[in-house]
Design a protein around this motif. Structure first.
Motif, PDB file in Angstrom:
ATOM      1  N   TRP A 174      72.942  65.859  49.513  1.00 47.78           N
ATOM      2  CA  TRP A 174      71.971  65.557  48.686  1.00 47.78           C
ATOM      3  C   TRP A 174      71.399  66.558  47.840  1.00 47.78           C
ATOM      4  O   TRP A 174      70.718  67.598  48.441  1.00 47.78           O
ATOM      5  CB  TRP A 174      71.031  64.682  49.483  1.00 47.78           C
ATOM      6  CG  TRP A 174      71.480  63.566  50.412  1.00 47.78           C
ATOM      7  CD1 TRP A 174      72.219  63.505  51.460  1.00 47.78           C
ATOM      8  CD2 TRP A 174      71.649  62.275  49.659  1.00 47.78           C
ATOM      9  NE1 TRP A 174      72.540  62.442  51.769  1.00 47.78           N
ATOM     10  CE2 TRP A 174      72.186  61.264  50.432  1.00 47.78           C
ATOM     11  CE3 TRP A 174      71.449  61.651  48.312  1.00 47.78           C
ATOM     12  CZ2 TRP A 174      72.588  59.984  50.630  1.00 47.78           C
ATOM     13  CZ3 TRP A 174      71.718  60.169  48.407  1.00 47.78           C
ATOM     14  CH2 TRP A 174      72.080  59.513  49.290  1.00 47.78           C
ATOM     15  N   ILE A 175      71.439  66.464  46.256  1.00 50.00           N
ATOM     16  CA  ILE A 175      70.863  67.610  45.590  1.00 50.00           C
ATOM     17  C   ILE A 175      69.949  66.867  44.652  1.00 50.00           C
ATOM     18  O   ILE A 175      69.828  65.609  44.396  1.00 50.00           O
ATOM     19  CB  ILE A 175      72.112  68.257  44.788  1.00 50.00           C
ATOM     20  CG1 ILE A 175      72.923  66.955  44.039  1.00 50.00           C
ATOM     21  CG2 ILE A 175      72.969  69.053  45.740  1.00 50.00           C
ATOM     22  CD1 ILE A 175      73.817  67.437  43.264  1.00 50.00           C
ATOM     23  N   SER A 176      68.975  67.796  44.467  1.00 58.03           N
ATOM     24  CA  SER A 176      68.105  67.217  43.329  1.00 58.03           C
ATOM     25  C   SER A 176      68.359  67.266  41.950  1.00 58.03           C
ATOM     26  O   SER A 176      69.206  67.975  41.556  1.00 58.03           O
ATOM     27  CB  SER A 176      66.560  68.242  43.586  1.00 58.03           C
ATOM     28  OG  SER A 176      65.668  68.116  42.649  1.00 58.03           O
ATOM     29  N   LEU A 177      67.783  66.384  41.133  1.00 60.82           N
ATOM     30  CA  LEU A 177      67.880  66.442  39.825  1.00 60.82           C
ATOM     31  C   LEU A 177      67.673  67.684  38.979  1.00 60.82           C
ATOM     32  O   LEU A 177      68.441  68.104  38.210  1.00 60.82           O
ATOM     33  CB  LEU A 177      67.269  65.159  39.039  1.00 60.82           C
ATOM     34  CG  LEU A 177      67.606  64.839  37.620  1.00 60.82           C
ATOM     35  CD1 LEU A 177      69.150  64.712  37.384  1.00 60.82           C
ATOM     36  CD2 LEU A 177      66.738  63.879  37.147  1.00 60.82           C
ATOM     37  N   LYS A 178      66.663  68.392  39.665  1.00 65.08           N
ATOM     38  CA  LYS A 178      66.484  69.726  39.003  1.00 65.08           C
ATOM     39  C   LYS A 178      67.473  70.677  39.131  1.00 65.08           C
ATOM     40  O   LYS A 178      67.495  71.308  38.261  1.00 65.08           O
ATOM     41  CB  LYS A 178      65.258  70.459  39.942  1.00 65.08           C
ATOM     42  CG  LYS A 178      63.623  69.529  39.782  1.00 65.08           C
ATOM     43  CD  LYS A 178      62.863  69.959  40.725  1.00 65.08           C
ATOM     44  CE  LYS A 178      61.355  69.185  40.525  1.00 65.08           C
ATOM     45  NZ  LYS A 178      60.681  69.864  41.693  1.00 65.08           N
ATOM     46  N   SER A 179      68.658  70.377  40.099  1.00 63.69           N
ATOM     47  CA  SER A 179      69.715  71.576  40.058  1.00 63.69           C
ATOM     48  C   SER A 179      70.451  71.278  38.873  1.00 63.69           C
ATOM     49  O   SER A 179      71.245  72.141  38.645  1.00 63.69           O
ATOM     50  CB  SER A 179      70.325  71.262  41.471  1.00 63.69           C
ATOM     51  OG  SER A 179      70.700  70.172  41.425  1.00 63.69           O
ATOM     52  N   PHE A 180      70.417  69.983  38.253  1.00 65.15           N
ATOM     53  CA  PHE A 180      71.264  69.899  37.139  1.00 65.15           C
ATOM     54  C   PHE A 180      70.813  70.443  35.829  1.00 65.15           C
ATOM     55  O   PHE A 180      71.415  70.605  34.975  1.00 65.15           O
ATOM     56  CB  PHE A 180      71.671  68.451  36.831  1.00 65.15           C
ATOM     57  CG  PHE A 180      72.090  67.740  38.173  1.00 65.15           C
ATOM     58  CD1 PHE A 180      72.971  68.145  38.894  1.00 65.15           C
ATOM     59  CD2 PHE A 180      71.957  66.166  38.158  1.00 65.15           C
ATOM     60  CE1 PHE A 180      73.205  67.579  40.198  1.00 65.15           C
ATOM     61  CE2 PHE A 180      72.252  65.626  39.246  1.00 65.15           C
ATOM     62  CZ  PHE A 180      73.113  66.247  39.976  1.00 65.15           C
ATOM     63  N   ILE A 181      69.651  70.741  35.992  1.00 69.16           N
ATOM     64  CA  ILE A 181      68.843  71.025  34.470  1.00 69.16           C
ATOM     65  C   ILE A 181      68.758  72.592  34.491  1.00 69.16           C
ATOM     66  O   ILE A 181      68.384  73.414  35.386  1.00 69.16           O
ATOM     67  CB  ILE A 181      67.429  70.589  34.516  1.00 69.16           C
ATOM     68  CG1 ILE A 181      67.239  69.187  34.784  1.00 69.16           C
ATOM     69  CG2 ILE A 181      66.716  71.130  33.239  1.00 69.16           C
ATOM     70  CD1 ILE A 181      67.895  68.300  33.319  1.00 69.16           C
ATOM     71  N   LYS A 182      69.429  73.089  33.357  1.00 72.96           N
ATOM     72  CA  LYS A 182      69.534  74.596  33.101  1.00 72.96           C
ATOM     73  C   LYS A 182      68.395  74.895  32.382  1.00 72.96           C
ATOM     74  O   LYS A 182      67.981  74.292  31.397  1.00 72.96           O
ATOM     75  CB  LYS A 182      70.773  74.804  32.309  1.00 72.96           C
ATOM     76  CG  LYS A 182      72.134  74.348  33.496  1.00 72.96           C
ATOM     77  CD  LYS A 182      71.956  74.917  34.626  1.00 72.96           C
ATOM     78  CE  LYS A 182      73.431  74.384  35.421  1.00 72.96           C
ATOM     79  NZ  LYS A 182      73.364  75.131  36.946  1.00 72.96           N
ATOM     80  N   CYS A 203      65.685  64.735  51.783  1.00 77.21           N
ATOM     81  CA  CYS A 203      66.471  64.112  50.805  1.00 77.21           C
ATOM     82  C   CYS A 203      65.799  64.257  49.373  1.00 77.21           C
ATOM     83  O   CYS A 203      64.792  63.598  49.331  1.00 77.21           O
ATOM     84  CB  CYS A 203      67.007  62.717  50.821  1.00 77.21           C
ATOM     85  SG  CYS A 203      68.090  62.244  49.683  1.00 77.21           S
ATOM     86  N   PRO A 204      65.992  65.109  48.501  1.00 75.89           N
ATOM     87  CA  PRO A 204      65.546  65.112  47.315  1.00 75.89           C
ATOM     88  C   PRO A 204      65.656  63.644  46.451  1.00 75.89           C
ATOM     89  O   PRO A 204      66.346  62.815  46.622  1.00 75.89           O
ATOM     90  CB  PRO A 204      66.142  65.899  46.235  1.00 75.89           C
ATOM     91  CG  PRO A 204      67.046  66.730  47.307  1.00 75.89           C
ATOM     92  CD  PRO A 204      67.338  66.223  48.607  1.00 75.89           C
ATOM     93  N   ILE A 205      64.772  63.406  45.803  1.00 73.59           N
ATOM     94  CA  ILE A 205      64.438  61.956  45.154  1.00 73.59           C
ATOM     95  C   ILE A 205      63.868  62.184  43.662  1.00 73.59           C
ATOM     96  O   ILE A 205      63.173  63.050  43.233  1.00 73.59           O
ATOM     97  CB  ILE A 205      63.833  61.136  45.832  1.00 73.59           C
ATOM     98  CG1 ILE A 205      63.637  59.669  45.403  1.00 73.59           C
ATOM     99  CG2 ILE A 205      61.983  61.439  46.063  1.00 73.59           C
ATOM    100  CD1 ILE A 205      63.239  58.512  46.118  1.00 73.59           C
ATOM    101  N   THR A 206      64.456  61.337  42.813  1.00 73.17           N
ATOM    102  CA  THR A 206      64.032  61.207  41.471  1.00 73.17           C
ATOM    103  C   THR A 206      63.323  59.819  40.988  1.00 73.17           C
ATOM    104  O   THR A 206      64.032  58.746  41.308  1.00 73.17           O
ATOM    105  CB  THR A 206      65.260  61.669  40.280  1.00 73.17           C
ATOM    106  OG1 THR A 206      65.772  62.609  40.761  1.00 73.17           O
ATOM    107  CG2 THR A 206      64.874  61.221  39.027  1.00 73.17           C
ATOM    108  N   LEU A 207      62.333  59.993  40.612  1.00 68.65           N
ATOM    109  CA  LEU A 207      61.360  58.876  40.301  1.00 68.65           C
ATOM    110  C   LEU A 207      61.482  58.630  38.962  1.00 68.65           C
ATOM    111  O   LEU A 207      61.277  59.415  38.271  1.00 68.65           O
ATOM    112  CB  LEU A 207      60.034  58.757  40.633  1.00 68.65           C
ATOM    113  CG  LEU A 207      59.801  58.619  42.069  1.00 68.65           C
ATOM    114  CD1 LEU A 207      58.163  58.458  42.290  1.00 68.65           C
ATOM    115  CD2 LEU A 207      60.179  57.522  42.712  1.00 68.65           C
TER     116      LEU A 207
END
Length: 250
Positions: A242-250, A49-53
């Motif tokens: 479950w997706i990573s916040l990285k996938s939102f950043i263009k 599961c990707p996680i954002t700290l």
């Protein structure tokens, strides 16, 4: 209150219609590599599961090498600067609220960015998580000029918030902050999740990613068990991704 069975029935509907629920996980107030942080990263790793700290720049004692060998897919974002309240009662707590000068707030955010980039390099994403999930609108206007691409708070989110800043909020918080910072309880948190998922099924305009917010430093055993059970449960349904916040950043 809802049960795992109620959530199961809802997800069966999503699976039967080939619909997808995108979920992401944000954990706040990271400053030291504690046993609780190790447990958090282990949960993310074992459950793929990707996680954002969300890291507090001024107080940070973390080193990137402490974490990158333990996580599955890690994103790191800026959690304010000092996590210091500048408001006075009865105004709700905020580091970047009305009682601060705009220049002081901007200076702190800029200094926090420099610290984040120095310590975490490319793992530090240009996303701001304001302490207590509150930020004055004046400051949001300046975020693009400071290099931020995103903002994450809590509750209803608006993609394309203003002036190019995107918003990816969290919607599920298992901690009852008004009752001793204790775990709400399994049924009540499931009810929160079910409500958010049903809202997305009934309203196509509400299909923004569903965010789980945790605070590893204050979880009790029941809270940790719930997170583990939720991750286990979600693996049984293809509709949950479950997706990573990285996938939102263009």
């Amino acid at each position: 209150m809802a049960s795992w069975s109620d959530l199961k029935q809802e997800l069966i509907l999503w699976d039967s219609h080939n619909l997808s629920i995108y979920m992401w996980w944000r954990d706040d107030d990271a400053v030291q590599f504690t046993p609780e942080l190790q447990l958090l990263l282990n949960l993310a790793k074992t459950n793929h599961c990707p996680i954002t700290l969300a890291v507090i720049p001024y107080a940070n004692q973390l080193k990137l090498d402490d974490m990158i060998h333990n996580e599955y897919e890690l994103s790191i974002v800026q959690h304010g600067y000092r996590h210091h309240n500048h408001e006075t009662y009865p105004t709700k707590k905020s580091e970047f609220g009305l009682n601060r000068s705009l220049s002081d707030s901007i200076d702190d955010l800029h200094e926090g960015q420099l610290l984040m980039k120095k310590v975490f390099g490319p793992y530090a994403l240009p996303v701001l998580v304001p302490p207590w999930n509150r930020i004055d609108d004046r400051i949001i206007d300046y975020l693009p000029s400071l290099g931020f691409k995103g903002l994450s708070t809590f509750g209803t989110d608006k993609i394309g918030l203003k002036k190019g800043i995107l918003q990816w909020n969290c919607h599920i918080d298992p901690i009852n902050w008004h009752q001793g910072k204790s775990f709400y309880g399994e049924s009540q948190v499931i009810d929160m999740i079910l409500h958010e998922i049903q809202k997305r099924r009934f309203n196509s305009s509400s299909h923004n990613p569903l965010g789980l917010l945790t605070h590893h430093l204050i979880h009790d055993k029941n809270c940790w068990n719930f997170i583990q059970n939720l991750l286990d449960f979600s693996q049984n349904y293809s509709c949950i991704q479950w997706i990573s916040l990285k996938s939102f950043i263009k």
